[in-house]
Scaffold this motif. Structure first.
Motif, PDB file in Angstrom:
ATOM      1  N   LEU A  13       0.829  -1.192   0.000  1.00  0.00           N
ATOM      2  CA  LEU A  13       0.000   0.000   0.000  1.00  0.00           C
ATOM      3  C   LEU A  13       0.872   1.254   0.000  1.00  0.00           C
ATOM      4  O   LEU A  13       1.774   1.384   0.817  1.00  0.00           O
ATOM      5  CB  LEU A  13      -0.888  -0.009   1.243  1.00  0.00           C
ATOM      6  N   LEU A  14       0.603   2.153  -0.941  1.00  0.00           N
ATOM      7  CA  LEU A  14       1.317   3.429  -0.957  1.00  0.00           C
ATOM      8  C   LEU A  14       0.644   4.385   0.017  1.00  0.00           C
ATOM      9  O   LEU A  14      -0.569   4.542   0.005  1.00  0.00           O
ATOM     10  CB  LEU A  14       1.318   4.036  -2.358  1.00  0.00           C
ATOM     11  N   LEU A  15       1.448   4.999   0.844  1.00  0.00           N
ATOM     12  CA  LEU A  15       0.961   5.966   1.824  1.00  0.00           C
ATOM     13  C   LEU A  15       1.216   7.365   1.290  1.00  0.00           C
ATOM     14  O   LEU A  15       2.216   7.611   0.625  1.00  0.00           O
ATOM     15  CB  LEU A  15       1.711   5.790   3.147  1.00  0.00           C
ATOM     16  N   GLN A  16       0.337   8.282   1.585  1.00  0.00           N
ATOM     17  CA  GLN A  16       0.554   9.679   1.212  1.00  0.00           C
ATOM     18  C   GLN A  16       1.166  10.400   2.401  1.00  0.00           C
ATOM     19  O   GLN A  16       0.531  10.555   3.434  1.00  0.00           O
ATOM     20  CB  GLN A  16      -0.745  10.343   0.795  1.00  0.00           C
ATOM     21  N   ILE A  17       2.398  10.809   2.235  1.00  0.00           N
ATOM     22  CA  ILE A  17       3.142  11.479   3.301  1.00  0.00           C
ATOM     23  C   ILE A  17       3.119  12.979   3.031  1.00  0.00           C
ATOM     24  O   ILE A  17       3.477  13.425   1.943  1.00  0.00           O
ATOM     25  CB  ILE A  17       4.608  10.981   3.334  1.00  0.00           C
ATOM     26  N   LYS A  18       2.695  13.751   4.017  1.00  0.00           N
ATOM     27  CA  LYS A  18       2.678  15.213   3.899  1.00  0.00           C
ATOM     28  C   LYS A  18       3.600  15.785   4.958  1.00  0.00           C
ATOM     29  O   LYS A  18       3.716  15.228   6.050  1.00  0.00           O
ATOM     30  CB  LYS A  18       1.261  15.754   4.108  1.00  0.00           C
ATOM     31  N   GLY A  19       4.241  16.888   4.619  1.00  0.00           N
ATOM     32  CA  GLY A  19       5.152  17.459   5.595  1.00  0.00           C
ATOM     33  C   GLY A  19       5.461  18.914   5.347  1.00  0.00           C
ATOM     34  O   GLY A  19       5.033  19.524   4.363  1.00  0.00           O
ATOM     35  N   LEU A  20       6.238  19.446   6.274  1.00  0.00           N
ATOM     36  CA  LEU A  20       6.672  20.838   6.274  1.00  0.00           C
ATOM     37  C   LEU A  20       8.126  20.858   6.716  1.00  0.00           C
ATOM     38  O   LEU A  20       8.489  20.178   7.678  1.00  0.00           O
ATOM     39  CB  LEU A  20       5.812  21.650   7.254  1.00  0.00           C
ATOM     40  N   VAL A  21       8.946  21.619   6.000  1.00  0.00           N
ATOM     41  CA  VAL A  21      10.349  21.801   6.388  1.00  0.00           C
ATOM     42  C   VAL A  21      10.524  23.260   6.774  1.00  0.00           C
ATOM     43  O   VAL A  21      10.167  24.159   6.007  1.00  0.00           O
ATOM     44  CB  VAL A  21      11.317  21.419   5.243  1.00  0.00           C
ATOM     45  N   ARG A  22      11.053  23.485   7.992  1.00  0.00           N
ATOM     46  CA  ARG A  22      11.259  24.864   8.462  1.00  0.00           C
ATOM     47  C   ARG A  22      12.502  24.936   9.335  1.00  0.00           C
ATOM     48  O   ARG A  22      12.997  23.926   9.832  1.00  0.00           O
ATOM     49  CB  ARG A  22      10.039  25.361   9.225  1.00  0.00           C
ATOM     50  N   VAL A  33      13.506  22.367  -1.028  1.00  0.00           N
ATOM     51  CA  VAL A  33      14.199  21.274  -0.348  1.00  0.00           C
ATOM     52  C   VAL A  33      13.889  19.992  -1.119  1.00  0.00           C
ATOM     53  O   VAL A  33      12.740  19.745  -1.476  1.00  0.00           O
ATOM     54  CB  VAL A  33      13.734  21.142   1.122  1.00  0.00           C
ATOM     55  N   ASN A  34      14.899  19.195  -1.400  1.00  0.00           N
ATOM     56  CA  ASN A  34      14.708  17.919  -2.093  1.00  0.00           C
ATOM     57  C   ASN A  34      14.171  16.877  -1.121  1.00  0.00           C
ATOM     58  O   ASN A  34      14.776  16.624  -0.086  1.00  0.00           O
ATOM     59  CB  ASN A  34      16.025  17.410  -2.682  1.00  0.00           C
ATOM     60  N   ILE A  35      13.042  16.281  -1.483  1.00  0.00           N
ATOM     61  CA  ILE A  35      12.421  15.222  -0.694  1.00  0.00           C
ATOM     62  C   ILE A  35      12.415  13.977  -1.575  1.00  0.00           C
ATOM     63  O   ILE A  35      11.856  13.996  -2.670  1.00  0.00           O
ATOM     64  CB  ILE A  35      10.966  15.584  -0.303  1.00  0.00           C
ATOM     65  N   ILE A  37      12.295   9.464  -1.783  1.00  0.00           N
ATOM     66  CA  ILE A  37      12.093   8.146  -1.198  1.00  0.00           C
ATOM     67  C   ILE A  37      13.200   7.288  -1.778  1.00  0.00           C
ATOM     68  O   ILE A  37      13.394   7.256  -2.996  1.00  0.00           O
ATOM     69  CB  ILE A  37      10.708   7.563  -1.545  1.00  0.00           C
ATOM     70  N   ASN A  38      13.948   6.609  -0.927  1.00  0.00           N
ATOM     71  CA  ASN A  38      15.089   5.821  -1.360  1.00  0.00           C
ATOM     72  C   ASN A  38      14.709   4.901  -2.522  1.00  0.00           C
ATOM     73  O   ASN A  38      13.914   4.002  -2.366  1.00  0.00           O
ATOM     74  CB  ASN A  38      15.632   5.010  -0.184  1.00  0.00           C
ATOM     75  N   GLY A  39      15.246   5.198  -3.710  1.00  0.00           N
ATOM     76  CA  GLY A  39      14.980   4.388  -4.885  1.00  0.00           C
ATOM     77  C   GLY A  39      13.619   4.598  -5.509  1.00  0.00           C
ATOM     78  O   GLY A  39      13.133   3.770  -6.260  1.00  0.00           O
ATOM     79  N   GLY A  40      12.966   5.721  -5.196  1.00  0.00           N
ATOM     80  CA  GLY A  40      11.614   5.898  -5.724  1.00  0.00           C
ATOM     81  C   GLY A  40      11.256   7.329  -6.021  1.00  0.00           C
ATOM     82  O   GLY A  40      11.939   8.015  -6.770  1.00  0.00           O
ATOM     83  N   ALA A  41      10.180   7.781  -5.427  1.00  0.00           N
ATOM     84  CA  ALA A  41       9.590   9.089  -5.719  1.00  0.00           C
ATOM     85  C   ALA A  41      10.510  10.245  -5.320  1.00  0.00           C
ATOM     86  O   ALA A  41      11.406  10.096  -4.487  1.00  0.00           O
ATOM     87  CB  ALA A  41       8.258   9.212  -4.998  1.00  0.00           C
ATOM     88  N   TYR A  42      10.229  11.408  -5.911  1.00  0.00           N
ATOM     89  CA  TYR A  42      11.020  12.602  -5.676  1.00  0.00           C
ATOM     90  C   TYR A  42      10.123  13.829  -5.804  1.00  0.00           C
ATOM     91  O   TYR A  42       9.264  13.869  -6.673  1.00  0.00           O
ATOM     92  CB  TYR A  42      12.139  12.665  -6.724  1.00  0.00           C
ATOM     93  N   THR A  43      10.316  14.812  -4.933  1.00  0.00           N
ATOM     94  CA  THR A  43       9.605  16.088  -5.032  1.00  0.00           C
ATOM     95  C   THR A  43      10.445  17.161  -4.355  1.00  0.00           C
ATOM     96  O   THR A  43      11.504  16.866  -3.788  1.00  0.00           O
ATOM     97  CB  THR A  43       8.194  15.990  -4.402  1.00  0.00           C
ATOM     98  N   ARG A  64      17.045  16.693   1.668  1.00  0.00           N
ATOM     99  CA  ARG A  64      18.339  17.295   1.326  1.00  0.00           C
ATOM    100  C   ARG A  64      18.187  18.764   0.926  1.00  0.00           C
ATOM    101  O   ARG A  64      17.252  19.116   0.216  1.00  0.00           O
ATOM    102  CB  ARG A  64      18.956  16.611   0.113  1.00  0.00           C
ATOM    103  N   HIS A  65      19.176  19.542   1.348  1.00  0.00           N
ATOM    104  CA  HIS A  65      19.253  20.952   0.939  1.00  0.00           C
ATOM    105  C   HIS A  65      20.674  21.415   1.205  1.00  0.00           C
ATOM    106  O   HIS A  65      21.328  20.921   2.132  1.00  0.00           O
ATOM    107  CB  HIS A  65      18.249  21.781   1.748  1.00  0.00           C
ATOM    108  N   LYS A  66      21.134  22.383   0.437  1.00  0.00           N
ATOM    109  CA  LYS A  66      22.513  22.865   0.591  1.00  0.00           C
ATOM    110  C   LYS A  66      22.752  23.576   1.920  1.00  0.00           C
ATOM    111  O   LYS A  66      23.887  23.672   2.371  1.00  0.00           O
ATOM    112  CB  LYS A  66      22.885  23.780  -0.576  1.00  0.00           C
TER     113      LYS A  66
END
Length: 89
Positions: A13-22, A33-35, A37-43, A64-66
């Motif tokens: 089952l794919l889960l929908q993960i929502k978040g905030l980076v601050r 910010v690069n988000i 999933i190891n070996g998968g999705a990217y946003t 990840r972010h500089k």
């Protein structure tokens, strides 16, 4: 009478993960910010530091972010994340 051994296919089952980076000090959202999933999705996060990504339980979320150290988190369930980071000095 023949006996058949049927293996049940498990669909993950794919889960929908929502978040905030601050930032942890100012609570200012961090955009672009690069988000991953190891070996998968990217946003990337939007201008308000928000993101949505699909993952499976047990996947590794990579943030990840500089301007800060890379963060790794293992997905346990469908939850909302608030990721507070400290800029690298």
């Amino acid at each position: 009478m023949p006996v058949y051994n049927l293996a049940a296919q498990q669909t993950e089952l794919l889960l929908q993960i929502k978040g905030l980076v601050r930032e942890s000090d100012t609570y200012e959202p961090i955009s672009k910010v690069n988000i991953e999933i190891n070996g998968g999705a990217y946003t990337i996060t939007d201008s308000q530091g928000r993101f949505t990504i699909k993952a499976k339980k047990g996947d590794e979320l990579i943030v990840r972010h500089k301007d800060f150290e890379t963060i790794y988190y293992t997905i346990d369930n469908e939850e909302r994340f608030t990721i507070e980071v400290e800029p690298v000095a």
